[in-house]
Design a protein around this motif. Structure first.
Motif, PDB file in Angstrom:
ATOM      1  N   GLN A 134     -31.894  68.781  -6.252  1.00  0.00           N
ATOM      2  CA  GLN A 134     -33.124  68.657  -5.466  1.00  0.00           C
ATOM      3  C   GLN A 134     -33.046  69.364  -4.113  1.00  0.00           C
ATOM      4  N   CYS A 135     -31.872  69.901  -3.776  1.00  0.00           N
ATOM      5  CA  CYS A 135     -31.692  70.547  -2.467  1.00  0.00           C
ATOM      6  C   CYS A 135     -31.411  72.042  -2.587  1.00  0.00           C
ATOM      7  N   ASP A 138     -32.423  74.885  -0.157  1.00  0.00           N
ATOM      8  CA  ASP A 138     -31.677  75.071   1.097  1.00  0.00           C
ATOM      9  C   ASP A 138     -30.774  76.293   0.971  1.00  0.00           C
ATOM     10  N   SER A 170     -33.277  71.006   6.768  1.00  0.00           N
ATOM     11  CA  SER A 170     -32.861  71.100   5.368  1.00  0.00           C
ATOM     12  C   SER A 170     -33.150  69.813   4.595  1.00  0.00           C
ATOM     13  N   LYS A 171     -33.241  69.950   3.281  1.00  0.00           N
ATOM     14  CA  LYS A 171     -33.431  68.781   2.420  1.00  0.00           C
ATOM     15  C   LYS A 171     -32.180  67.911   2.393  1.00  0.00           C
ATOM     16  N   LYS A 174     -32.281  65.630   5.329  1.00  0.00           N
ATOM     17  CA  LYS A 174     -33.345  64.636   5.128  1.00  0.00           C
ATOM     18  C   LYS A 174     -32.877  63.517   4.199  1.00  0.00           C
ATOM     19  N   ILE A 175     -32.204  63.888   3.100  1.00  0.00           N
ATOM     20  CA  ILE A 175     -31.736  62.883   2.142  1.00  0.00           C
ATOM     21  C   ILE A 175     -30.628  62.031   2.751  1.00  0.00           C
TER      22      ILE A 175
END
Length: 247
Positions: A134-135, A138, A170-171, A174-175
């Motif tokens: 899911q990242c 990036d 970035s994701k 965030k996560i």
């Protein structure tokens, strides 16, 4: 009557005494360009005074990074990203220094001294493979593993390092925040001294990481600091006889 020679004190450093002022930055730029931005000379130069250290951080390490990895630097600053600004010294060290690890530090009881490396290849493809699915939008540059073979019971170890583009947005970050991931209680980034997240503890290391790094499954562990620097370790698989023959 004894004439006293007037002395000029450097305004940038209380400990620096200059008789005729500092050499110009333009002249220093030309000197270090002639030396092909030698990192050892830059490091020695920065120890002379606070003013020299300031020039090294603002100018010399930046030029070294652009000379060592021009395409990578261009990409890191494309699209309005300025993630490297103010951290050129840290990035310069990351390009040429394997941090290793100390016993009782980031990687348990493993002790491997840090050392300089002559040249390392950094890859976006490798960076994408160690990110969770899911990242993968990036942008992350990761080095080939720095091999430390025959480390006793630990086997053949590989240390890798890297840098995110725009880590703040970035994701991955965030996560980590959504997961309320904890910082390492004691250790900090060896390149910039920022706090570190453990991606293994956050359950964010995919199986593709070990495949890409030629490492055993579940042997990959890495940290990310607040400035987007990567520091990782894996246990390398032995090279087969057939692969030796191809070499």
């Amino acid at each position: 009557m004894v004439l006293v020679v007037k002395q000029y004190r450097c305004t940038h450093s209380a400990s620096c005494l200059c008789l005729k002022g500092h050499i110009s930055e333009d002249a220093l730029f030309l000197v270090f360009r002639h030396m092909n931005w030698n990192p050892r000379m830059i490091a020695l130069f920065s120890c002379v005074s606070k003013w020299f250290d300031d020039i090294a951080k603002r100018v010399l390490w930046k030029e070294f990074c652009h000379a060592r990895a021009p395409r990578m630097m261009q990409d890191l600053h494309s699209g309005g990203s300025h993630i490297v600004d103010g951290n050129w010294k840290a990035l310069g060290k990351l390009l040429i220094h394997c941090a290793g690890c100390t016993k009782g530090g980031l990687f348990g009881n493993i002790h491997v001294p840090g050392h300089f490396v002559f040249r390392t290849r950094f890859s976006r493809t490798c960076g994408k493979s160690i990110l969770p699915p899911q990242c993968r939008t990036d942008v992350l540059y990761v080095s080939d593993p720095c091999e430390h073979l025959d480390q006793g019971e630990e086997g053949d170890l590989g240390f890798f390092r890297g840098i995110f583009k725009s880590f703040a947005s970035s994701k991955v970050k965030k996560i980590l925040i959504e997961k309320q991931a904890k910082f390492h209680p004691k250790e900090v980034c060896p390149y910039c001294k920022a706090k570190l997240w453990n991606l293994l503890q956050a359950n964010m290391i995919p199986r593709s990481a070990s495949i890409r790094l030629d490492a055993y499954d579940d042997s990959v562990e890495y940290y990310i600091c607040l400035n987007g620097h990567i520091l990782g370790l894996c246990t390398l698989m032995p090279v087969s006889d057939s692969e030796d023959a191809k070499e």
